[in-house]
Design a protein around this motif. Structure first.
Motif, PDB file in Angstrom:
ATOM      1  N   LEU A 163       0.855  -1.181   0.000  1.00 58.69           N
ATOM      2  CA  LEU A 163       0.000   0.000   0.000  1.00 58.69           C
ATOM      3  C   LEU A 163       0.889   1.228   0.000  1.00 58.69           C
ATOM      4  CD1 LEU A 163      -2.537  -1.106   2.764  1.00 58.69           C
ATOM      5  CD2 LEU A 163      -2.756  -1.406   0.292  1.00 58.69           C
ATOM      6  N   GLY A 164       0.548   2.211  -0.834  1.00 58.83           N
ATOM      7  CA  GLY A 164       1.400   3.385  -0.931  1.00 58.83           C
ATOM      8  C   GLY A 164       0.628   4.681  -1.059  1.00 58.83           C
ATOM      9  N   VAL A 165       1.218   5.758  -0.556  1.00 58.88           N
ATOM     10  CA  VAL A 165       0.675   7.104  -0.697  1.00 58.88           C
ATOM     11  C   VAL A 165       1.825   8.029  -1.078  1.00 58.88           C
ATOM     12  CG1 VAL A 165      -1.207   6.742   0.949  1.00 58.88           C
ATOM     13  CG2 VAL A 165       0.994   7.621   1.762  1.00 58.88           C
ATOM     14  N   GLY A 166       1.481   9.175  -1.672  1.00 60.05           N
ATOM     15  CA  GLY A 166       2.516  10.130  -2.038  1.00 60.05           C
ATOM     16  C   GLY A 166       1.928  11.490  -2.325  1.00 60.05           C
ATOM     17  N   PRO A 180       7.511  16.044 -12.117  1.00 57.81           N
ATOM     18  CA  PRO A 180       8.262  16.863 -11.157  1.00 57.81           C
ATOM     19  C   PRO A 180       8.779  15.997 -10.016  1.00 57.81           C
ATOM     20  CG  PRO A 180       5.930  17.080 -10.745  1.00 57.81           C
ATOM     21  CD  PRO A 180       6.062  16.202 -11.960  1.00 57.81           C
ATOM     22  N   ARG A 181       9.247  16.643  -8.954  1.00 62.06           N
ATOM     23  CA  ARG A 181       9.668  15.884  -7.771  1.00 62.06           C
ATOM     24  C   ARG A 181       8.451  15.214  -7.147  1.00 62.06           C
ATOM     25  NH1 ARG A 181      13.099  19.320  -4.384  1.00 62.06           N
ATOM     26  NH2 ARG A 181      11.199  20.523  -4.055  1.00 62.06           N
ATOM     27  N   THR A 182       8.563  13.924  -6.931  1.00 58.00           N
ATOM     28  CA  THR A 182       7.496  13.181  -6.263  1.00 58.00           C
ATOM     29  C   THR A 182       8.108  12.389  -5.111  1.00 58.00           C
ATOM     30  OG1 THR A 182       7.736  11.337  -7.839  1.00 58.00           O
ATOM     31  CG2 THR A 182       6.053  12.992  -8.326  1.00 58.00           C
ATOM     32  N   TYR A 183       7.310  12.140  -4.098  1.00 60.40           N
ATOM     33  CA  TYR A 183       7.788  11.399  -2.934  1.00 60.40           C
ATOM     34  C   TYR A 183       6.598  10.756  -2.236  1.00 60.40           C
ATOM     35  CZ  TYR A 183       6.364  15.899  -0.928  1.00 60.40           C
ATOM     36  OH  TYR A 183       5.667  17.036  -0.601  1.00 60.40           O
ATOM     37  N   GLY A 184       6.910   9.769  -1.412  1.00 54.80           N
ATOM     38  CA  GLY A 184       5.832   9.084  -0.710  1.00 54.80           C
ATOM     39  C   GLY A 184       6.359   7.962   0.154  1.00 54.80           C
ATOM     40  N   ARG A 241      -1.927   7.267  -4.965  1.00 58.26           N
ATOM     41  CA  ARG A 241      -2.386   6.072  -4.272  1.00 58.26           C
ATOM     42  C   ARG A 241      -1.882   4.855  -5.030  1.00 58.26           C
ATOM     43  NH1 ARG A 241      -3.011   9.673  -1.436  1.00 58.26           N
ATOM     44  NH2 ARG A 241      -4.874  10.354  -0.282  1.00 58.26           N
ATOM     45  N   LEU A 242      -1.442   3.850  -4.279  1.00 62.01           N
ATOM     46  CA  LEU A 242      -0.892   2.646  -4.888  1.00 62.01           C
ATOM     47  C   LEU A 242      -1.342   1.419  -4.113  1.00 62.01           C
ATOM     48  CD1 LEU A 242       1.190   1.187  -6.828  1.00 62.01           C
ATOM     49  CD2 LEU A 242       2.861   1.508  -4.986  1.00 62.01           C
TER      50      LEU A 242
END
Length: 790
Positions: free
Chosen positions: A185-188, A779-783, A193-194
């Motif tokens: 499960l992921g968020v950023g 662009p810059r992404t993070y999570g 949402r992943l």
């Protein structure tokens, strides 16, 4: 020749100097990743199938990069497009005037990526041995894979046509006899949402099933101000699923794997930016497009990209028709395959049977200004069936593999374009829709091949292979003109008084071959040299009905390299040098067709070219838990003969285009990464960072005739500048904590940590009707992700 001497010297120096470049190899995973890599004692062996049989990477006489499943996850590779910078001389463009499901692949300057079904790519993409024929479906998901292999140079003998640049092969994890799985499960940022999942279930000693799925979405990286700030560069939904069943009966020496997959992608339109606009383009003598736009109060210079508006796109067709005014991309693909391995003792048989479908629909404004200038709505649909059967055996010192291959596909391509409606917004011209593309395609290919390795001594081996291919091309082009008006039919009718269609048939046949020697100089040094030839299929153009057919492109090359392990396998270096000749080079032409008042794109043969270069990969394990790696490459690509036709004062003249830059041939590519794994009482901590650099790449080039006025020649020079993606480098990072009990991993990740503004691809119509378009990267992404293993 002087440059080649320098390359040879650099390759020789690499034998005694520790290089700073290398690929990121793949450590074994807890769920049995078959592609292993560095441990506390050094770099372990990697098994690849670059020659359609299991071999050690270090004794395979081919320039190949192999990335295992855990390495791919560490480097945040979720799709083919994320492989940019992971292998030497690999260039990948995504999207553009097609959907983001399209991957524009080039290796060693070999690129041909028209999205239609009438022409083929120069780099073949394979998933579990199944050829993905269309670039529109080539940006395949990378999830629960055993490894990805990137083969550089012509691979026509064993992989077939359309691999003149190389091949990208994805091998998925197969059902196993162990109950295991994961849920991630992921968020950023950008509301990402992943959800990912893998489940493997052994049903008996002979039967097992495995299933994987992925869902992801995120908000737009940019916006369309003229569409109420509609998101641009978002993902509304990206779904992927795969299921496989494996049957290995105890009583019979065979393994049958049946696999099916499905993917669906949708967004609200890609990120676009207006790089420049040629306001001096003449609509009529003495009357420019800038003059016409000024009459409706529009100055294109107001909408050209700046640092502040880089992620804003002001294009708006404003036709009153949603299919043109609301940008979107929709792509889907599905397939079913059966992979059968049978061991007859001295002879091994393998059969791959597959059926696949792909479909994309997209709509874009490609003018970059809020005027009804040019917009299109497109659809590509394709179905394919393939069957490959091969046999392999060993007869004393002779290793043999041979087989036959059959492929057939059918496709439909339709593009509707709205052009220059702003010239008369109240009149019928604003409502005219021109069909820029409308045609059906049927492609077939049959081939026979064989390759042999003969062991002259225990250390010296010779390889020879040959393949012969027969291709058939059939195109039914539906005229762009009004089919109810016989006078407007620009092609010969198949049926008198019937639809304004034209049927075109053409066939091609050509060989592919390879010959090489390799020598195991010591336990740690492997040397090889080879030469090979291959072809890319010819075909007909749909998008410009007056263009002739184009011929196959032919490539011949020589390559030499060495693969070496040093210091008790703590350092691995693999180096290759190559020289390649191309004839009847296929290139894409973007143009505006004044006859049908629409944009068009077609393929033409562009003379001859040559490329040469150096590639280095290395992996270093300086201490326990640390792995340093990277890749580096130099590429020189130029035309040796290239002539085109251009109108000067209404008269066609021959133009020498030999000095143009070869598309997608960056002079330098470079990557570096570092991974430190630390054992702690509760589990392990992994720290990873990587950097990838690619030099400038041309996607569009053209040359003005010396007979053109000086101002026109300056326009062509500016168009070439806009047709080139500037150099850029990206930094990514990941920190992960994996607990022993429960088996859970918590990870923080970041991509493009330097917030670099860069372009994925460009598409310029600067000399055709004015605009030059760029398609920005993320662009810059993070999570953060949480992964639960069992």
């Amino acid at each position: 020749m002087k440059t080649m001497n320098l390359l040879c010297g650099a390759a020789a120096a690499a034998l005694v100097v520790t290089p700073a470049w290398a690929q990121n190899t793949a450590p074994a995973t807890r769920t049995g990743d078959a592609t292993s890599a560095s441990t506390s004692t050094g770099v372990e062996d990697i098994i690849v199938t670059a020659r359609r049989t299991d071999e050690s990477l270090q004794t395979t006489p081919v320039a190949v990069t192999a990335l295992g499943g855990e390495s791919l996850a560490r480097q945040q590779v979720m799709g083919v497009s994320d492989l940019q910078g992971r292998a030497p001389n690999l260039s990948i463009g995504v999207g553009g005037t097609s959907a983001p499901t399209q991957a524009q692949l080039a290796i060693r300057g070999e690129a041909q990526n028209s999205p239609g079904t009438n022409s083929d790519p120069a780099v073949g993409v394979y998933v579990d041995g199944v050829y993905i024929a269309r670039p529109i479906a080539a940006n395949v998901d990378v999830l629960d894979v055993n490894r990805v292999e990137i083969l550089r140079g012509p691979q026509g003998t064993l992989f077939g046509r359309n691999t003149i640049g190389g091949a990208l092969s994805v091998t998925t994890n197969k059902p196993s006899d162990k109950f295991e799985g994961l849920l991630r499960l992921g968020v950023g940022n950008y509301s990402q949402r992943l959800v990912e999942g893998v489940l493997n279930v052994p049903l008996s000693n002979e039967l097992a099933v495995r299933g994987v799925f992925r869902f992801q979405k995120h908000d737009g990286y940019g916006s369309y101000p003229r569409l109420d700030d509609r998101p641009a560069g978002d993902v509304k939904g990206d779904y992927y699923g795969r299921a496989a069943i494996r049957w290995s009966p105890d009583a019979v020496p065979l393994t049958l794997i049946i696999s099916g997959d499905y993917s669906h992608y949708r967004d609200s339109g890609q990120q676009q930016t207006l790089l420049g606009f040629n306001s001096g383009f003449e609509l009529a003598p003495g009357f420019t497009i800038g003059d016409a736009l000024g009459m409706v109060g529009i100055n294109p210079a107001d909408y050209v990209t700046t640092k502040e508006n880089f992620r804003q796109y002001f294009g708006y067709a404003n036709t009153g028709k949603p299919e043109f005014d609301e940008p979107y991309d929709i792509g889907s693909a599905k397939g079913l395959s059966a992979n059968l391995d049978v061991d007859f003792g001295d002879i091994h048989m393998k059969s791959i049977t597959a059926y696949r479908q792909s479909l994309i629909r997209d709509a874009q404004d490609i003018s970059g200004i809020p005027a009804n200038l040019v917009a299109f709505d497109g659809r590509f649909a394709q179905k394919q069936f393939s069957q490959e059967t091969n046999f392999s055996t060993t007869l004393g010192k002779l290793d043999l593999i041979g087989g036959l291959y059959y492929f057939i596909e059918r496709g439909r391509e339709i593009n509707h374009s709205q052009s220059f409606g702003f010239l008369n917004p109240a009149g019928p011209a604003a409502q005219v829709v021109t069909t820029g593309t409308d045609g059906n395609v049927r492609n077939s290919s049959t081939a026979l091949y064989a390759q042999a390795n003969y062991h002259l001594t225990d250390k010296l081996r010779v390889t020879a292979g040959f393949r012969y291919t027969w291709d058939g091309r059939k195109v039914v082009i539906h005229s762009l003109a009004d089919r109810d008006d016989p006078e407007s039919c620009t092609v010969i009718r198949d049926v008198p008084g019937g639809p304004c269609n034209q049927t075109r048939n053409r066939s091609f046949h050509y060989p592919a071959w390879t010959f090489g020697l390799d020598y195991q100089a010591s336990d740690n040094l492997f040397i090889y040299a080879k030469t090979s030839g291959a072809s890319m299929a010819g075909g007909w153009n749909i998008r410009d009905t007056i263009s002739p057919a184009f011929d196959p492109e032919n490539v011949r090359d020589v390559e030499a390299g060495f693969k070496m392990d040093l210091f008790d396998r703590k350092l691995r270096t693999n180096t290759a040098i190559f020289y390649s000749w191309q004839q009847k080079v296929q290139r894409i032409v973007n143009a505006f067709d004044p006859v049908f008042n629409s944009i068009t794109q077609y393929v033409q043969n562009a003379g001859s070219a040559r490329t040469y270069g150096l590639e280095v990969e290395a992996t270093l394990v300086p201490w326990k838990g640390m792995e340093l790696s990277g890749t580096g490459a130099y590429l020189h690509a130029n035309y040796t003969s290239f002539f085109g036709t251009q109108l000067v004062n209404g008269v066609p003249v021959i133009v020498d285009r030999t000095d143009e830059t070869v598309p997608q041939s960056p002079k330098y590519t470079f990557s570096a990464s570092a991974t430190q794994t630390l054992d702690i009482p509760i589990g392990t901590v992994t720290l990873h960072a990587d950097y990838a650099y690619v030099a400038s790449r041309a996607f569009y080039q053209d040359t003005a005739s010396p007979l053109q006025p000086a101002d026109v020649q300056l326009v062509y020079q500016q168009a070439n500048k806009f047709g080139t993606v500037p150099a850029y480098g990206l930094i990514n990072g990941k920190v992960a904590l994996r607990l022993n009990r429960p088996d859970v991993e918590i990870a923080l990740w970041g991509r493009n940590l330097g917030s670099k503004r860069y372009l994925n691809v460009v598409s310029t119509f600067y000399t055709s009707f004015g605009p030059a378009m760029g398609f920005p990267g993320a662009p810059r992404t993070y999570g953060a992700t949480a992964t639960f293993h069992w």
